[in-house]
Design a protein around this motif. Sequence first.
Motif, PDB file in Angstrom:
ATOM      1  N   ARG A 233       0.836  -1.206   0.000  1.00 44.00           N
ATOM      2  CA  ARG A 233       0.000   0.000   0.000  1.00 44.00           C
ATOM      3  C   ARG A 233       0.868   1.253   0.000  1.00 44.00           C
ATOM      4  N   LEU A 234       1.996   1.198   0.701  1.00 44.63           N
ATOM      5  CA  LEU A 234       2.919   2.336   0.745  1.00 44.63           C
ATOM      6  C   LEU A 234       3.441   2.637  -0.656  1.00 44.63           C
ATOM      7  N   ARG A 235       3.834   1.604  -1.398  1.00 44.87           N
ATOM      8  CA  ARG A 235       4.311   1.811  -2.766  1.00 44.87           C
ATOM      9  C   ARG A 235       3.238   2.467  -3.625  1.00 44.87           C
ATOM     10  N   THR A 236       1.997   1.971  -3.500  1.00 44.37           N
ATOM     11  CA  THR A 236       0.908   2.525  -4.305  1.00 44.37           C
ATOM     12  C   THR A 236       0.666   3.984  -3.972  1.00 44.37           C
ATOM     13  N   GLU A 237       0.595   4.292  -2.681  1.00 44.20           N
ATOM     14  CA  GLU A 237       0.339   5.673  -2.265  1.00 44.20           C
ATOM     15  C   GLU A 237       1.472   6.594  -2.711  1.00 44.20           C
ATOM     16  N   LEU A 238       2.704   6.154  -2.519  1.00 45.46           N
ATOM     17  CA  LEU A 238       3.847   6.972  -2.932  1.00 45.46           C
ATOM     18  C   LEU A 238       3.841   7.218  -4.434  1.00 45.46           C
ATOM     19  N   SER A 239       3.529   6.183  -5.193  1.00 38.61           N
ATOM     20  CA  SER A 239       3.513   6.318  -6.645  1.00 38.61           C
ATOM     21  C   SER A 239       2.503   7.368  -7.084  1.00 38.61           C
ATOM     22  N   GLU A 240       1.302   7.307  -6.513  1.00 36.42           N
ATOM     23  CA  GLU A 240       0.266   8.270  -6.886  1.00 36.42           C
ATOM     24  C   GLU A 240       0.639   9.675  -6.438  1.00 36.42           C
ATOM     25  N   ILE A 241       1.127   9.813  -5.215  1.00 33.52           N
ATOM     26  CA  ILE A 241       1.457  11.141  -4.693  1.00 33.52           C
ATOM     27  C   ILE A 241       2.590  11.763  -5.487  1.00 33.52           C
ATOM     28  N   VAL A 242       3.640  10.982  -5.747  1.00 32.37           N
ATOM     29  CA  VAL A 242       4.776  11.522  -6.498  1.00 32.37           C
ATOM     30  C   VAL A 242       4.349  11.932  -7.897  1.00 32.37           C
ATOM     31  N   GLU A 243       3.527  11.104  -8.537  1.00 28.55           N
ATOM     32  CA  GLU A 243       3.063  11.443  -9.879  1.00 28.55           C
ATOM     33  C   GLU A 243       2.266  12.745  -9.873  1.00 28.55           C
ATOM     34  N   LEU A 244       1.392  12.903  -8.898  1.00 28.08           N
ATOM     35  CA  LEU A 244       0.574  14.112  -8.825  1.00 28.08           C
ATOM     36  C   LEU A 244       1.409  15.346  -8.501  1.00 28.08           C
ATOM     37  N   THR A 245       2.374  15.206  -7.605  1.00 31.94           N
ATOM     38  CA  THR A 245       3.202  16.368  -7.270  1.00 31.94           C
ATOM     39  C   THR A 245       4.098  16.760  -8.438  1.00 31.94           C
ATOM     40  N   GLU A 246       4.576  15.770  -9.199  1.00 31.41           N
ATOM     41  CA  GLU A 246       5.361  16.092 -10.388  1.00 31.41           C
ATOM     42  C   GLU A 246       4.504  16.829 -11.412  1.00 31.41           C
ATOM     43  N   GLN A 247       3.256  16.394 -11.548  1.00 30.07           N
ATOM     44  CA  GLN A 247       2.346  17.069 -12.478  1.00 30.07           C
ATOM     45  C   GLN A 247       2.065  18.491 -12.019  1.00 30.07           C
ATOM     46  N   LEU A 248       1.837  18.672 -10.717  1.00 28.87           N
ATOM     47  CA  LEU A 248       1.577  20.007 -10.186  1.00 28.87           C
ATOM     48  C   LEU A 248       2.788  20.912 -10.385  1.00 28.87           C
ATOM     49  N   ARG A 249       3.979  20.378 -10.136  1.00 28.65           N
ATOM     50  CA  ARG A 249       5.204  21.165 -10.307  1.00 28.65           C
ATOM     51  C   ARG A 249       5.352  21.630 -11.753  1.00 28.65           C
ATOM     52  N   ARG A 250       5.076  20.730 -12.692  1.00 28.04           N
ATOM     53  CA  ARG A 250       5.183  21.083 -14.109  1.00 28.04           C
ATOM     54  C   ARG A 250       4.166  22.169 -14.474  1.00 28.04           C
TER      55      ARG A 250
END
Length: 262
Positions: A233-250
Amino acid sequence: MSRAYRSIGEVLSLLADEHPDLTISKIRFLESQGLIAPQRTPSGYRKFFEADIERLNWVLIQQRDHFLPLKEIKRRLASGAVARAAPRTGAGAEAIAATPSLFTTRSRTGTGDDADAAAAAETAPDGSVDLTAAGLARAVGIDAEHIAELQRLGIIFPVGERSDGDGEAEADDDGADPVFDHDALLTARTAAALADHGIPARNLRMFKVAADREAGIYEQLLGPLIARGETDRLRTELSEIVELTEQLRRLLLQRTLRTHLD
């Protein structure tokens, strides 16, 4: 089933054993990111055929077992990687991508000869490389001074070293020559490409500081999962959060820089 497709709820039930943390909102999110593209009925309901389900399962495995960002998963899908996916086998299905998880132990080729190690780096995309500083410089195509500066700034770390929290490398001095793994290779290559665009190594420190702060926030946010050892579950949550924060940063960068492009 009498029909050839399944509804989103039926897909959720079908994959529940293998992906117990999967939700309908997660499936919709992956669709919004272009990772899956189920057909729709005239009323707008999603129709998942077998190929759609296999594709979804493959994407979820890449996130769970290999911690791949969605951009990389999308690239692999475009190259036809999902066609090589293993069939579903229920809970504990074997991972099917070649790239290892960031959190698994990686095998290594050894460092007896820098030239051989540098060549191995070109033919071992699965992360099974160990390179001396000279071998790393040769593999990346930059001079040893650049590698030393990246190490001094805490951008790359030899195996066995760690950060002191301020970006500087802190060595575990066992008398052996330091060696660098595949993560260091990829980082050094990225740093070299940025240098070609006029961004020197000293300007990369801000990314290291930002990454450390961001990691600290995620550790606090996901502390309960870490404490309970819920790795999947940690991997899944991290994957989604990192993807969203990278999108927000861009998006924020695009908004800030758009005035120069209009």
